[in-house]
Design an enzyme around this catalytic site. Structure first.
Site, PDB file in Angstrom:
ATOM      1  N   TYR A 175       0.842  -1.187   0.000  1.00 60.87           N
ATOM      2  CA  TYR A 175       0.000   0.000   0.000  1.00 60.87           C
ATOM      3  C   TYR A 175       0.882   1.244   0.000  1.00 60.87           C
ATOM      4  O   TYR A 175       2.073   1.201   0.330  1.00 60.87           O
ATOM      5  CB  TYR A 175      -0.943   0.023   1.207  1.00 60.87           C
ATOM      6  CG  TYR A 175      -0.258   0.186   2.545  1.00 60.87           C
ATOM      7  CD1 TYR A 175      -0.056   1.451   3.091  1.00 60.87           C
ATOM      8  CD2 TYR A 175       0.179  -0.918   3.266  1.00 60.87           C
ATOM      9  CE1 TYR A 175       0.573   1.599   4.324  1.00 60.87           C
ATOM     10  CE2 TYR A 175       0.794  -0.775   4.492  1.00 60.87           C
ATOM     11  CZ  TYR A 175       0.997   0.487   5.022  1.00 60.87           C
ATOM     12  OH  TYR A 175       1.621   0.636   6.232  1.00 60.87           O
ATOM     13  N   CYS A 176       0.287   2.353  -0.402  1.00 62.36           N
ATOM     14  CA  CYS A 176       0.964   3.643  -0.383  1.00 62.36           C
ATOM     15  C   CYS A 176      -0.119   4.707  -0.210  1.00 62.36           C
ATOM     16  O   CYS A 176      -1.265   4.395   0.099  1.00 62.36           O
ATOM     17  CB  CYS A 176       1.789   3.860  -1.641  1.00 62.36           C
ATOM     18  SG  CYS A 176       0.854   3.649  -3.178  1.00 62.36           S
ATOM     19  N   THR A 177       0.217   5.957  -0.401  1.00 63.67           N
ATOM     20  CA  THR A 177      -0.724   7.033  -0.091  1.00 63.67           C
ATOM     21  C   THR A 177      -1.935   7.034  -1.013  1.00 63.67           C
ATOM     22  O   THR A 177      -3.075   7.042  -0.557  1.00 63.67           O
ATOM     23  CB  THR A 177      -0.025   8.399  -0.166  1.00 63.67           C
ATOM     24  OG1 THR A 177       1.167   8.353   0.606  1.00 63.67           O
ATOM     25  CG2 THR A 177      -0.935   9.496   0.357  1.00 63.67           C
TER      26      THR A 177
END
Length: 324
Positions: A175-177
């Site tokens: 996951y990331c922003t």
């Protein structure tokens, strides 16, 4: 006035970048919208803000101009403009991995929507990786996530080579922003023999929009690349401030340290900066203060309106525009 902050990206083949750059910048300025858009042969990535009606008009035009049937936009809101300027830049990559031939359009991981995310990451056979940088992870993450300890996204391939093995890590969730780094990271993993790779669709921003407050399994706040610095679990401005010397997020307890001097140093950078650096930062802080007194925005190398990355000298916003 409330500002709608819109993060978006799309991997797609783009041509005539200079023409598109001019058209987008003209539209943004005409709509009195602020923010940054990055263009590259591999696609578009940006975060822009403005009144809701103007952002809706802009994205309607952009979607049509790019020939898209849809363009996912992750939104949040704030009372003050989150950017000082409007910039449209042409880059080699819209998110810099630094590896040739990585193409998320042709090969990427499996999207997991927010409703299915918690069940996935609770699976003991899944290795959960936070693909963001170290200074982002320190203010918030999903429980149990592994941080690669990267200073920039360029460091991610080295982390993979040193710590991951396709045979030893059969299932990987990332996951990331806003989704863009996972998009490219998952394509990189797939091209290097990792078979089961999953990514949170729309990133943290999309997850928190679906599960606000105590409904969320997210812990802490979410770092964003604009003047808000962090967002809480309700996608409103968080409690962190920014050290204008090293650009890292700082808490109220950090400000109580004898190593904290506003605009000059904080506990995270004090021992890594020279006296000459601190003198330069102090002069910049003085100029910012004088500009504030005049009701002006101080814009210059390393100014708050033009933050310089501590390693590369580039504006932090060009590393990952939220989206990302």
């Amino acid at each position: 006035m409330s500002y709608r902050v819109c993060a978006f990206y799309r991997f797609m083949r783009l041509e005539d970048l200079a023409l598109l750059q001019g058209l987008i910048k003209s539209r943004l300025i005409g709509a009195e919208m602020c923010g940054t858009v990055l263009l590259a042969p591999e696609g578009i990535n940006g975060t822009v803000a403005g009144p809701e009606n103007r952002t809706l008009q802009f994205f309607g035009w952009l979607q049509s101009r790019l020939g898209l049937s849809s363009l996912q936009v992750r939104e949040s809101w704030c009372e003050n403009p989150p950017f000082k300027r409007t910039k449209v830049k042409i880059k080699r990559e819209i998110v810099t991995l630094g590896v040739e031939g990585v193409n998320p359009v042709e090969q990427a991981g499996t999207y997991v929507n927010p409703n299915e995310w918690d069940a996935l990451i609770e699976d003991p056979e899944v290795l959960l990786i936070d693909t963001r940088n170290d200074y982002e992870v320190e203010v918030g993450c999903f429980k149990g996530a592994v941080s690669p300890g990267t200073a920039t996204f360029r460091d991610f391939p080295d982390y993979v080579k040193q710590h991951l093995d396709p045979e030893q890590s059969p299932k990987i969730a990332m996951y990331c922003t806003g989704g863009i780094r996972c998009e490219k990271a998952s394509a990189y993993l797939k091209q290097n023999g990792f078979r089961e790779v999953f990514q949170l669709q729309g990133g943290i921003l999309n997850y928190l929009a679906a599960f606000p407050g105590d409904q969320s399994s997210w812990e802490g706040e979410c770092f964003v690349f604009d003047d808000r610095m962090t967002l809480d679990e309700n996608l409103t401005s968080g409690e962190y401030d920014q050290c204008h010397a090293c650009r890292r997020p700082i808490s109220e307890s950090d400000k109580q340290s004898d190593k904290y001097v506003k605009g000059v140093s904080c506990p995270k950078c004090h021992d890594h900066k020279s006296d000459q650096d601190r003198l330069r930062y102090a002069e910049r802080e003085r100029q910012v203060h004088l500009a504030d007194l005049r009701g002006e925005v101080h814009i210059g190398p390393g100014s708050r309106a033009n933050p310089v990355n501590r390693k590369s000298g580039e504006c932090d916003i060009t590393k990952e525009v939220i989206s990302e």
